[in-house]
Design an enzyme around this catalytic site. Sequence first.
Site, mmCIF file in Angstrom:
data_model
loop_
_atom_site.group_PDB
_atom_site.id
_atom_site.type_symbol
_atom_site.label_atom_id
_atom_site.label_comp_id
_atom_site.label_asym_id
_atom_site.label_seq_id
_atom_site.Cartn_x
_atom_site.Cartn_y
_atom_site.Cartn_z
ATOM 1 N N ASP A 569 0.817 -9.774 -1.743
ATOM 2 C CA ASP A 569 2.053 -9.968 -3.370
ATOM 3 C C ASP A 569 1.468 -9.867 -4.224
ATOM 4 O O ASP A 569 0.118 -9.513 -4.587
ATOM 5 C CB ASP A 569 2.202 -11.756 -3.175
ATOM 6 C CG ASP A 569 3.813 -11.833 -3.567
ATOM 7 O OD1 ASP A 569 3.812 -10.924 -3.556
ATOM 8 O OD2 ASP A 569 4.198 -12.930 -3.822
ATOM 9 N N GLU A 572 1.577 -4.834 -7.696
ATOM 10 C CA GLU A 572 1.764 -4.000 -8.503
ATOM 11 C C GLU A 572 0.787 -3.224 -8.972
ATOM 12 O O GLU A 572 0.505 -1.848 -9.640
ATOM 13 C CB GLU A 572 3.031 -4.155 -9.116
ATOM 14 C CG GLU A 572 4.281 -4.106 -8.153
ATOM 15 C CD GLU A 572 4.426 -6.002 -7.936
ATOM 16 O OE1 GLU A 572 5.223 -6.167 -6.560
ATOM 17 O OE2 GLU A 572 3.305 -7.218 -8.518
#
Length: 988
Positions: A569, A572
């Site tokens: 998770d 980015e």
Amino acid sequence: MEVFITSVLTTFVLLSFARGALAQGNCPPLNVQDDSRRDCYPWSDGSQANCEARGCVWCPSETAGVPWCFIDDEVCPSQIPESSRSDCYPESGATRDLCVARGCVWCPTSTPNIPWCFSDGAISMGGQVCPVDVADDDRVDCFPTNGASPEQCVAKGCYWCQSSVQDAPWCFLPPSHGYRMNGNPVPTPKGYRVDLQRVNTPSWYGADVAAIQVDVEFHTDSRLRVKIYDPFNNRYEVPMFPAIPSPPSQAPNPLYDITFSNSPSFNFKVIRRSTGIVLFDTSIGGLQFADQFLQFAARLPSSNVFGFGETMHPAFKHNMNWKTYGMFGRDEPVSQTNLYGTHPFFTTLDPNGDMFGALILNSNAQEVTMTPAPGLIYRTIGGILDLYFFLGPQPESVISQYTEAIGHPVMPPYWALGFHLSRYGYNTLDNMKAAVDRTKAAGIPQDVQHGDIDYFERNLDFTYDPVRFAGLPDYVRALKTDGVRFITLLDPFIGIGEPPGSYPPFDRGEALNVWVKESDGVTPAEAVCWPENMNVYYGDYGHANGGNWWIEQCVNFHDTIEFDGLWVDMNEPASFVAGSVKGCFNNKWNLPLYKPRAVSGSVIFEKTLCTDYQMALGRHYDVHSLYGRTMAQISQQAAQQSTGGKRSIIISRSSFPGSGHYSGRWLGDNQSAWNHLYHSVIGVLEFNLFGLPFIGCDICGFFQDTTMELCARWMEVGAFFTFSRNHNGLGWADQDPGLWPEVAAASREALLIRYTLLPYLYTLFHEVHSSGGTVLRPLLHEFPSDASTYTIDTQFLWGPAFLITPVVTQGATSVNGYFPDARWYRYRDGVLEPTRGNYASITAPLEFIPLHVRGGYILPTQEPALSTMFSRSNPMGLIAALDDNGNAAGSLFWDEGDTPDTYENGQYFLGSYSVSQRTLTGAVDVNGYPAASSLQFATVLVWGVASQPSQVLVNGVPWSTYSYDVGTQVLDISQLAITITSSFTISW
């Protein structure tokens, strides 16, 4: 002088220059007023040398706030010699505005008796005029930051012309601007090389590349590459793993042609040879190539355009009316902005129903505008323009060709295709157990339990809370005896606040120097994220040490928590502070002159690290969107090594082209809302285009409390997403499917059908893993000549044969489904659907999802169980749905289920099945998995049998245990015991 930007929430002053430290250079003789200067160097290291290196003008000013380095708007774009100028304004009183209003060129000169206003049909300087040769729909925005005034527009050499077309730009580029060829295209062993020279028009953002090159490579008969780059200076180019092959010679029989022209400026066209249809036409103009601003525009053959991501698009088929979407990985709840992944890939159906696709291989912050031409305008702020075209012409062949280039999708383990249960906010082991127990008590299958960061100790990777989750290691082991695997979440950052020697993931990371670095390449990047009361460092997963460290930590953690897969998770990468705890330097990497307007945030480093930071793959500015792919790639190795060499599964939040070769995805933090249920269907279809077929969403929603009806409907459709997981967020009410009797009933029925059809789904994954294509499929991919399918995004297919028609509207007890021109049989009873080539209203009470099988296909099945650990040894079957000619075909792939590379090593069984002339034939194509011989076909259903069989023969021997229903035309052959590794025939 170092200048830091410390906050994006307050107004900060961007110091153009330290005025007292700069020499007073001489100003060139330009007619540019102080208030008209367009800043070319707003950063803290400004100097005359740095300014002029960007091709800009240096002229100090005594007026506060006026830039000393600015863009030269007085350049002369004409190549006509002064002595050859033809006066376009012979009367007195000529001005630039009056001149360009006549469509002429204004170039002042110190040479006497030479007209300043003259005719040049090869170039335009724009002006406040409406050109007759640029249609409103063909306009290329000359002021993409918005807020243009007529004066600003004309200063850039562009047209200012209002339009009655909604959202059409009023400031737009003359098509003659851009580049022109130097000489003719030169043939090369791979294709062509074209040298280009920039037309001398005003710069948009400075640092234009005057001479660029175009390399055209005929890779394969169906793949064409067009690479536009700076031949004299190395620029960032995206690394692909595996690399896209570039053969040494041209493809022998390409499906495409490419042509080049200099009118009105350099452009190329990609043409389909078989039809002559122009697929991609850049004669619309707009080519720009500067250090931090690259752009092209193109007409497309139709408005049937799909793809580009990641965002929550309003529909699967794009709205072409000037809609702009950003692409730059961002930690953002699911919405119509740039989200977690970056996928600059799109497909287009031409008027003949043939499809092509194109990848724009670029990882910088970027955006694309859909135009009603129909066409697109693409902008990015770094790298090169690297285009790959995939000629299809069938939609599935386009995706097959695309995934052949970027890497075929990963083969998931069989158990990963079962149902997953999760939530952020169990908060205690007892609550996790209760959810699992409710699911089992309701008779709902479950193969995987997930653990989110709430089971960590203070949100630290590779830990578990010894109080709230006491006994978790034993519980994870106990789950496995019930056939339930465990997937753990991991974040890409490591807390740095623990005492030395007490937190091995940090201590080993320090020793191996594995962190993302600040711009100096030495100091670890420090930010804030989930770990409580401490800052974090970020692993550099492209660095050899970083990869080895990550694998080591995962292997060590598996000694405590015996996980079976990884859920990565926040990759980015995400940060809860803008840039870093120190702020970010005021430089061109953190504050580029152009930030794509469709990329969210007031600065590019909002919600992530400073973009001048360094990683092994390059500067964060260039490689930000690759971080998730890189982490997924090394996590796949980590999971396999941790689980003793088993084929594991990686679920990643961020992705890029090629990510599907290593991982699956989920659609991120959605809402418990009906429109998000609908958009989840669009999302899973798009990610199948992107080469990530193992895809799902947070079923029932992540944010807000769900409702019984919404959750029931979402569980029904989510049961047919390839990654099927119920998950929600911290602080919201439990929503596991065993909570409500109605949801439990809907979930149980849908998931038992899924488990029955898992052999078919697994076979589809084998096909895309070996040959590419989609698993979840829009109807248009199977029926591209049927225009009615182009806008359908509430129905979808498993492969070519299994149609899902969910209810996505609150309160509905029926749904309109479209049935393309083929035979369609109701899945539950095999009855032929009477509608064909039209819509039909289908009754769909709360606990029912309409499902149909397409005639002409054979689907392998297996008796379901509450876990694949048990179902994989159950009796199997075949459903043969006959087409108009009484034929059908299908296949079955089977292997050990979680051994890596079984296809590559030949360790699998593959059977093929066909029906012709009232005979079902089973053949063994590959028999490389001996354990498959323990499985048997027990039942065969044949749908669409027009007349009562006089007898049934199995391998030529009469078979008595069958039934035939003359009303439904279903032939049910039972009590078979045909080993699946045997060839056979069944006749009727």
